[in-house]
Design a protein around this motif. Structure first.
Motif, PDB file in Angstrom:
ATOM      1  N   THR A  72       6.270   2.170   1.113  1.00  0.00           N
ATOM      2  CA  THR A  72       5.989   3.341   0.066  1.00  0.00           C
ATOM      3  C   THR A  72       5.144   2.853  -1.043  1.00  0.00           C
ATOM      4  O   THR A  72       4.247   3.540  -1.628  1.00  0.00           O
ATOM      5  CB  THR A  72       7.217   4.000  -0.467  1.00  0.00           C
ATOM      6  OG1 THR A  72       7.984   4.166   0.640  1.00  0.00           O
ATOM      7  CG2 THR A  72       7.057   5.147  -1.405  1.00  0.00           C
ATOM      8  N   LEU A  73       5.461   1.402  -1.756  1.00  0.00           N
ATOM      9  CA  LEU A  73       4.688   1.069  -2.982  1.00  0.00           C
ATOM     10  C   LEU A  73       3.404   0.926  -2.588  1.00  0.00           C
ATOM     11  O   LEU A  73       2.412   1.177  -3.437  1.00  0.00           O
ATOM     12  CB  LEU A  73       5.509  -0.297  -3.344  1.00  0.00           C
ATOM     13  CG  LEU A  73       4.907  -1.104  -4.453  1.00  0.00           C
ATOM     14  CD1 LEU A  73       4.751  -0.205  -5.728  1.00  0.00           C
ATOM     15  CD2 LEU A  73       5.548  -2.519  -4.754  1.00  0.00           C
ATOM     16  N   MET A 157       8.415   3.102 -10.197  1.00  0.00           N
ATOM     17  CA  MET A 157       9.903   3.598  -9.892  1.00  0.00           C
ATOM     18  C   MET A 157      10.254   2.857  -8.454  1.00  0.00           C
ATOM     19  O   MET A 157      11.444   2.396  -8.401  1.00  0.00           O
ATOM     20  CB  MET A 157      10.198   5.035  -9.940  1.00  0.00           C
ATOM     21  CG  MET A 157       9.741   5.564 -11.221  1.00  0.00           C
ATOM     22  SD  MET A 157      10.057   7.500 -11.151  1.00  0.00           S
ATOM     23  CE  MET A 157      11.686   7.633 -10.853  1.00  0.00           C
ATOM     24  N   VAL A 158       9.550   2.741  -7.584  1.00  0.00           N
ATOM     25  CA  VAL A 158       9.590   2.333  -6.104  1.00  0.00           C
ATOM     26  C   VAL A 158      10.136   0.738  -6.327  1.00  0.00           C
ATOM     27  O   VAL A 158      10.953   0.184  -5.701  1.00  0.00           O
ATOM     28  CB  VAL A 158       8.532   2.585  -5.433  1.00  0.00           C
ATOM     29  CG1 VAL A 158       8.877   1.884  -3.850  1.00  0.00           C
ATOM     30  CG2 VAL A 158       8.770   4.107  -5.037  1.00  0.00           C
ATOM     31  N   TYR A 159       9.125   0.202  -7.352  1.00  0.00           N
ATOM     32  CA  TYR A 159       9.328  -1.259  -7.300  1.00  0.00           C
ATOM     33  C   TYR A 159      10.844  -1.578  -7.915  1.00  0.00           C
ATOM     34  O   TYR A 159      11.451  -2.608  -7.605  1.00  0.00           O
ATOM     35  CB  TYR A 159       8.282  -1.843  -8.267  1.00  0.00           C
ATOM     36  CG  TYR A 159       8.252  -3.424  -8.685  1.00  0.00           C
ATOM     37  CD1 TYR A 159       8.051  -4.420  -7.985  1.00  0.00           C
ATOM     38  CD2 TYR A 159       9.137  -3.492 -10.277  1.00  0.00           C
ATOM     39  CE1 TYR A 159       8.375  -5.593  -8.278  1.00  0.00           C
ATOM     40  CE2 TYR A 159       9.159  -4.755 -10.357  1.00  0.00           C
ATOM     41  CZ  TYR A 159       8.932  -5.893  -9.582  1.00  0.00           C
ATOM     42  OH  TYR A 159       9.045  -7.201  -9.953  1.00  0.00           O
ATOM     43  N   ASN A 263      17.628  -7.508 -16.297  1.00  0.00           N
ATOM     44  CA  ASN A 263      17.256  -6.036 -15.932  1.00  0.00           C
ATOM     45  C   ASN A 263      15.952  -5.781 -15.507  1.00  0.00           C
ATOM     46  O   ASN A 263      14.747  -5.938 -16.089  1.00  0.00           O
ATOM     47  CB  ASN A 263      17.448  -5.444 -17.398  1.00  0.00           C
ATOM     48  CG  ASN A 263      17.198  -3.770 -17.353  1.00  0.00           C
ATOM     49  OD1 ASN A 263      16.644  -3.309 -16.706  1.00  0.00           O
ATOM     50  ND2 ASN A 263      18.006  -3.096 -18.175  1.00  0.00           N
ATOM     51  N   PRO A 264      15.796  -5.502 -14.332  1.00  0.00           N
ATOM     52  CA  PRO A 264      14.568  -5.386 -13.309  1.00  0.00           C
ATOM     53  C   PRO A 264      13.743  -4.291 -14.105  1.00  0.00           C
ATOM     54  O   PRO A 264      12.378  -4.368 -14.298  1.00  0.00           O
ATOM     55  CB  PRO A 264      14.921  -4.886 -12.057  1.00  0.00           C
ATOM     56  CG  PRO A 264      16.180  -5.338 -11.917  1.00  0.00           C
ATOM     57  CD  PRO A 264      16.961  -5.159 -13.283  1.00  0.00           C
ATOM     58  N   THR A 265      14.291  -3.040 -14.348  1.00  0.00           N
ATOM     59  CA  THR A 265      13.486  -2.126 -15.188  1.00  0.00           C
ATOM     60  C   THR A 265      12.849  -2.419 -16.437  1.00  0.00           C
ATOM     61  O   THR A 265      11.659  -2.301 -16.720  1.00  0.00           O
ATOM     62  CB  THR A 265      14.352  -0.761 -15.472  1.00  0.00           C
ATOM     63  OG1 THR A 265      15.046  -0.384 -14.227  1.00  0.00           O
ATOM     64  CG2 THR A 265      13.678   0.466 -16.062  1.00  0.00           C
ATOM     65  N   ARG A 266      13.460  -2.992 -17.263  1.00  0.00           N
ATOM     66  CA  ARG A 266      12.878  -3.672 -18.565  1.00  0.00           C
ATOM     67  C   ARG A 266      11.966  -4.727 -18.168  1.00  0.00           C
ATOM     68  O   ARG A 266      10.935  -4.716 -19.028  1.00  0.00           O
ATOM     69  CB  ARG A 266      14.172  -4.122 -19.535  1.00  0.00           C
ATOM     70  CG  ARG A 266      13.535  -4.421 -20.978  1.00  0.00           C
ATOM     71  CD  ARG A 266      14.684  -4.785 -21.741  1.00  0.00           C
ATOM     72  NE  ARG A 266      15.432  -6.112 -21.289  1.00  0.00           N
ATOM     73  CZ  ARG A 266      16.758  -6.370 -21.198  1.00  0.00           C
ATOM     74  NH1 ARG A 266      17.508  -5.288 -22.016  1.00  0.00           N
ATOM     75  NH2 ARG A 266      17.477  -7.296 -20.723  1.00  0.00           N
ATOM     76  N   THR A 267      12.148  -5.644 -17.431  1.00  0.00           N
ATOM     77  CA  THR A 267      11.163  -6.749 -16.948  1.00  0.00           C
ATOM     78  C   THR A 267       9.976  -5.994 -16.457  1.00  0.00           C
ATOM     79  O   THR A 267       8.748  -6.312 -17.167  1.00  0.00           O
ATOM     80  CB  THR A 267      11.720  -7.633 -16.039  1.00  0.00           C
ATOM     81  OG1 THR A 267      13.220  -8.228 -16.367  1.00  0.00           O
ATOM     82  CG2 THR A 267      10.815  -8.782 -15.733  1.00  0.00           C
TER      83      THR A 267
END
Length: 331
Positions: A72-73, A157-159, A263-267
């Motif tokens: 998807t990515l 978001m997918v990542y 934190n994957p989102t922050r990274t």
């Protein structure tokens, strides 16, 4: 919310593309009409999937889940590259048509010069005479930026979902801090009003600039439009730099613990922020080099130089402010 906003505009763009290509069904391959239909279905399905599952940390069928998310990515990145290419080719052809006669343009497209590599698509070669056809054509090119942003938004978001597959959340991070937002409380209302005024003013200046530069044949009016454009942006960039510096100073007085946990989102946020800033740094750097090397130097060159320097400063202060804010613990 942002994903759905971009998805709606992407769907409108697909509708315009379908309407435009349907006007040339006799001289186009069926794939040109099928592609926006399939893309619209993909946007709807993916948006629903992300809306429902964006917060999931999957712990079953890990390899299959990772494979599906990575597929998807890469699909989103391919759609993004296709949209950027289409928009760039369209702008290149519009520039050629504007600066050359129609005969020279056809001569270039036939392959008599190396520019034949920029040959237009079959849709460009078909004639578009009706008013509705022109509306569809202009509409979907104006909506390309929303489709580009949607692809990047969905890719991010997918990542994060891919990084969260099999991840266990630390116990200390289970607390949920909800911001209590009240429109007329303290300075929230002032900030929103200033932001809206700046946004509306920026759109107005941009429209006036585009109209004056593209439609006027007098160099004096074009110079006035450029001066207005640069002065407005210099004022905005200066204010933004001061606000970011002020925010960083406030951080020093409002001492809080810093969140150093994984934190994957922050990274990803920090990586995208720095990566996007590199492009603007490069543009500003080359602008500065071109201005310093050019002669003669006039008022427009001075404004352009100031604009480029302030752009570097604003991005630097803004990135410091945002990155530090991302690592701060809630009150």
């Amino acid at each position: 919310g942002g994903l759905i906003l971009f998805a709606i505009f992407s769907l409108v763009m697909d509708v315009f593309k379908i309407g435009y290509y349907s006007s040339f069904y006799s001289c186009l391959s069926a794939i040109k009409i099928i592609y926006p239909i399939v893309q619209a279905i993909f946007v709807v399905v993916q948006t629903y999937f992300l809306w429902v599952s964006a917060k999931d940390c999957v712990h079953a069928h890990l390899n299959v889940t990772r494979c599906g998310l990575m597929l998807t990515l890469t699909t989103n990145l391919a759609v993004w590259m296709s949209a950027v290419t289409d928009e760039s080719v369209h702008k290149a052809h519009s520039k050629l048509k504007k600066n050359m006669t129609e005969e020279i343009f056809r001569w270039l497209l036939r392959g008599n010069l190396p520019l034949s590599g920029m040959r237009s698509s079959s849709a460009e070669q078909c004639k578009c005479y009706s008013q509705i056809c022109q509306i569809f054509k202009n509409g979907y090119f104006w909506l390309y930026p929303f489709n580009i942003e949607y692809s990047l938004f969905a890719s991010a978001m997918v990542y994060v979902m891919w990084k969260n597959v099999g991840r266990f959340i630390d116990h200390h991070s289970h607390h949920i801090h909800r911001l209590k937002f009240r429109l007329f409380r303290r300075t929230f209302f002032v900030g929103i009003m200033l932001g809206l005024v700046t946004l509306v003013s920026g759109l107005g200046v941009l429209i006036l600039y585009e109209v004056q530069v593209n439609s006027s044949t007098e160099s004096n009016k074009k110079s006035q439009a450029l001066t207005m454009y640069y002065i407005f942006n210099i004022v905005c960039l200066g204010l933004m730099s001061l606000v970011c510096i002020g925010g960083s100073v406030i951080y020093r007085f409002d001492k809080r613990d810093m969140d150093r946990h994984k934190n994957p989102t922050r990274t990803l946020d920090v990586a995208l922020l720095m990566g996007a800033a590199l492009g603007q740094y490069a543009i500003s750097y080359y602008s500065i080099v071109a201005i310093v090397a050019s002669t003669p130097r006039d008022a427009i060159s001075a404004l352009n130089l100031t604009y480029a320097l302030l752009m570097i400063a604003q991005h630097t202060f803004q990135n410091i402010f945002i990155i530090e804010g991302l690592h701060r613990q809630p009150p």
